[in-house]
Design an enzyme around this catalytic site. Sequence first.
Site, mmCIF file in Angstrom:
data_model
loop_
_atom_site.group_PDB
_atom_site.id
_atom_site.type_symbol
_atom_site.label_atom_id
_atom_site.label_comp_id
_atom_site.label_asym_id
_atom_site.label_seq_id
_atom_site.Cartn_x
_atom_site.Cartn_y
_atom_site.Cartn_z
ATOM 1 N N THR B 194 91.277 41.566 9.035
ATOM 2 C CA THR B 194 90.239 41.189 9.998
ATOM 3 C C THR B 194 90.923 40.762 11.289
ATOM 4 O O THR B 194 92.076 40.342 11.282
ATOM 5 C CB THR B 194 89.405 40.020 9.459
ATOM 6 O OG1 THR B 194 90.276 38.909 9.252
ATOM 7 C CG2 THR B 194 88.748 40.382 8.141
ATOM 8 N N GLU B 339 85.257 44.220 6.695
ATOM 9 C CA GLU B 339 84.825 43.923 5.330
ATOM 10 C C GLU B 339 83.905 44.993 4.748
ATOM 11 O O GLU B 339 83.635 44.995 3.543
ATOM 12 C CB GLU B 339 84.089 42.566 5.306
ATOM 13 C CG GLU B 339 84.981 41.350 5.539
ATOM 14 C CD GLU B 339 85.241 41.034 7.001
ATOM 15 O OE1 GLU B 339 85.043 41.925 7.858
ATOM 16 O OE2 GLU B 339 85.636 39.891 7.307
ATOM 17 N N LYS B 449 72.605 26.507 21.337
ATOM 18 C CA LYS B 449 71.481 25.624 21.008
ATOM 19 C C LYS B 449 71.338 24.613 22.141
ATOM 20 O O LYS B 449 72.124 23.676 22.269
ATOM 21 C CB LYS B 449 71.735 24.921 19.683
ATOM 22 C CG LYS B 449 70.455 24.350 19.075
ATOM 23 C CD LYS B 449 70.643 23.998 17.605
ATOM 24 C CE LYS B 449 69.292 23.773 16.921
ATOM 25 N NZ LYS B 449 69.458 23.511 15.483
ATOM 26 N N TRP B 454 67.132 27.660 20.380
ATOM 27 C CA TRP B 454 68.183 28.677 20.334
ATOM 28 C C TRP B 454 68.091 29.629 21.521
ATOM 29 O O TRP B 454 67.005 30.055 21.896
ATOM 30 C CB TRP B 454 68.078 29.500 19.048
ATOM 31 C CG TRP B 454 68.359 28.726 17.792
ATOM 32 C CD1 TRP B 454 67.451 28.338 16.868
ATOM 33 C CD2 TRP B 454 69.626 28.263 17.338
ATOM 34 N NE1 TRP B 454 68.072 27.651 15.844
ATOM 35 C CE2 TRP B 454 69.423 27.587 16.116
ATOM 36 C CE3 TRP B 454 70.928 28.322 17.852
ATOM 37 C CZ2 TRP B 454 70.452 26.988 15.390
ATOM 38 C CZ3 TRP B 454 71.955 27.734 17.118
ATOM 39 C CH2 TRP B 454 71.716 27.080 15.909
#
Lengths: 548, 548
Positions: B194, B339, B449, B454
Amino acid sequence: MSDFEAQRARNAATPTVTTMMEAPLRVTDILRRAEAIFADQRIVSRLAPGVFETMSFAEAGRAARCLASALTSLGVAPGARVATLMWNHGTHLVAYYGIPACGAVLHTLNPRLSPEELAYIIADAGDDVVIVDEDLLPLWREVEAHVSPRHVIVNGKSDGADDIAWADLLEQHEPVDWPQGPFDENTPVAICYTSGTTGRPKGVVYSHRSIILQAFGTIAPDSFNLSARSVTFTLTPMFHVNAWGVPFAALMAGSAVVLPGPRVSADEILDIISAERVSIAFGVPTIWTGVIEALESDKSWDLPENLMLMSGGAAPSPEMFRIFDRHGIYLQTGWGMTETSPIASQTWLLPAHDKMDEHARIKLRASNGLPLPFIDFRIADEDSQPLAWDGTSRGELQCRGPWVTQDYIGHPHPIPATTPDGWLKTGDVAVIRPDGYVQLVDRLKDLIKSGGEWISSVDMENVIAELANVAEAAVIAIPDDKWGERPMALVSPRAGATLTAEQVTLHLQARYPKWMVPDRVEVLDDLPKTGTGKLNKLLMRQTWGLAT
Amino acid sequence: MSDFEAQRARNAATPTVTTMMEAPLRVTDILRRAEAIFADQRIVSRLAPGVFETMSFAEAGRAARCLASALTSLGVAPGARVATLMWNHGTHLVAYYGIPACGAVLHTLNPRLSPEELAYIIADAGDDVVIVDEDLLPLWREVEAHVSPRHVIVNGKSDGADDIAWADLLEQHEPVDWPQGPFDENTPVAICYTSGTTGRPKGVVYSHRSIILQAFGTIAPDSFNLSARSVTFTLTPMFHVNAWGVPFAALMAGSAVVLPGPRVSADEILDIISAERVSIAFGVPTIWTGVIEALESDKSWDLPENLMLMSGGAAPSPEMFRIFDRHGIYLQTGWGMTETSPIASQTWLLPAHDKMDEHARIKLRASNGLPLPFIDFRIADEDSQPLAWDGTSRGELQCRGPWVTQDYIGHPHPIPATTPDGWLKTGDVAVIRPDGYVQLVDRLKDLIKSGGEWISSVDMENVIAELANVAEAAVIAIPDDKWGERPMALVSPRAGATLTAEQVTLHLQARYPKWMVPDRVEVLDDLPKTGTGKLNKLLMRQTWGLAT
């Protein structure tokens, strides 16, 4: 030594295992996904001339889950065989998924077989339950004289007191959830029987894995090219080798599904292709012969652009490719058999072939093509020694791969189908070109040996098919005291056309050395067929070969 | 009871097993088949500006089998890891197949990482041998200060006494046969790390099975649509998640392979697309941004018809779809991560969407699409409880399927990546529409936030990208004493264009409520990127967020 190097050396000595999830391939996941993301896609069924029924993938998914629930409540255990005696329609498609959804095994029965053959197959498979189309009940009653599955479910109205009505059954059961969780993908999901032109039919058992890997191979652009924009029309019977896996591949790709029901005429086929804007239709050459006659009649259809016909089961003649080309329809073929699920190869051309002259290109398109991924072909001599890919060496075509059978159902022991080194013995004789294209030249039992020289019946059938008025041709071997065997041709004329044995003989004399030309040519209205619609050469040899 | 019925009853009590062959999926079979049936297909490599090299699949197959023979003679054991530090070219493709052909595991290294990061990754994977491009030797010498794989193979000229020359190695070894026979398809074949925007990079180990099932999923018409007539151009680095599996899928489909080598410019990309008649090119939005600038310059190219660009790694803005549409080029996207091998979804539209107005259609095309077959998506709350597919509920995107990881390499224990019920936690926040289309709305760590509400950084980045002069935009959260967090925008202008912070603010004020508009907008020549070319929001937050 640095810390990194110490760690590298330590880890280098440690084996690595995959971190991928264990996620089995499961046929029911095809409709589980299709129901969710292609919910409104359509399944159109012709139930009778002019009578159509449409359901959505969401409706089919729900019905399949109701059927699973119903079968479980009827005591159908995981691994039990549930047979279908049905035409190509949406209810049969629901059974394709509902039977596996309760853990049972789908066993499709061919209504063109005799009652006694059907009883033999049902007994051999050990079928627990059978689902029958209403209009096949007369046949079923004859089968029932021999065998008694625990339950008979009738799609339609029944005259039997103990029969269960499909509609009632589904109405009375709530849909179960699709099976999920740990699972062995090698679990059986479907059984088909070989058509048994020689000896008794033999059962082949497909697994979830084999069905899905074949479906992946066939949706590819060079194979069936199936997408969410495709409209599939499956004339190939769903009772014959799972209709080439289209009921699985189409739902994986999200393609629309059009199904012809029973006894569809060539005119109706073209009506449906036009009305539903079919992009790909699947069928045997006999079907396409009828379609050609309709196309060349005085009727006309508004056919969709880029229509593709997939032909299998027998080799279409080069002439058939030329005729469809003239009509702007692309015909593609390939090769396979019940033992290969059935699609093992497809005949796509490579960019390099665009430069070929038309004759060579058509010849290549009429060949049996290239293996799908993970399918291996070889040709072998009588000792199963591989022969060269030189385009001339002839040997038995042998095949292996994840959707190829290694044996047949047998009680108490399976019947081997492979060579000692694990290749399926197909019984077809082929050459392989240096570029890998397979060309079947005959069935082992269809080769004609005259005066010690081989004559290919397939080659000669294709040459006869070049005659304008020929619908179908078969060349068989008949015993001959002097030459061992001699070729004989059986030919049927196209509807309304005139054809004489002399025309056929003259045509062959212009193309073949004298010793290869058949001594005998018979013109028949129709050639004998097997239960799956193939030319029945066994019967022809019995009728004409032994009478000499 | 009839004989048939007695047999049916007896057989019904007998379990059935599949008759299919045990035929494992094996990556090396892809090139084994391609070498035989697509022998003359081409692999074109740009080695430097104006310098190209072509080899055939047959040549690549032979070279891979020579490499396998060479690695075995160097003592590389089955399961050992062989690393590559190489650009996209034919030699790297040979390594992709030659390393598995000797039973070893391919570990691609990213030359954009720091020497210390590379040493960490090599140590973690336990690499045994490394293959390095000549022009990456300066980087490799810095890595070598930390780790010492047993052998260093150099593609080109080396200055190291102990290094082995690739060309010599292949010349000195005869090709081995491709591995065949019994085999566990879950054997590791490749490792990728990754990109590690948070914490250390973590290793994911692909199996033969996972690579092949993904390749089957991606060659399908609605995904990459790969055939023997496709010409693939893989700008996606082969050192990053196996270039989205294209080196496997393209050879399975028999597609031509074009590879860009190091540091290719947008003008060169368009030159190559024109010269090679590319049908599909793979790359990240940053690449396409450059291509757009070139297309809209005063130069012009003779582009092939039906050119398709596959964009991944980050979301292309809706505006990017509109621009390419104007140029007659079809842009398609999807979603995935290291992944998920990485292709988990592709954004194809259904026939029903043809009726949508352009705005809605572009919005759908810019979404993250539908899962490939056998991939499952869900969105879940913080307790991993599934949320509704209603197009508005937001939750973490979770994923499962045969090419999805369940954990990461860890010593001594693997590091879990999944929920207790077995779904990969992606860290992406998404909604799922009722029809199954996934729309990423943010990274968990990228949500802002402000005053308890949000704000989606991804939404706002797409809105900023509508401004004509914007090349790239990033919106990050910066700490704020009063509101908790406030959005900040970082924007880069297109080459030669003028862009001011005021223009961006005015544009946002017209589209957002006042409280959502960033208090601060910075215009930079270039936005910070990670080693894999993605926007490095971690670095941006460190630079601007903490400085507030």
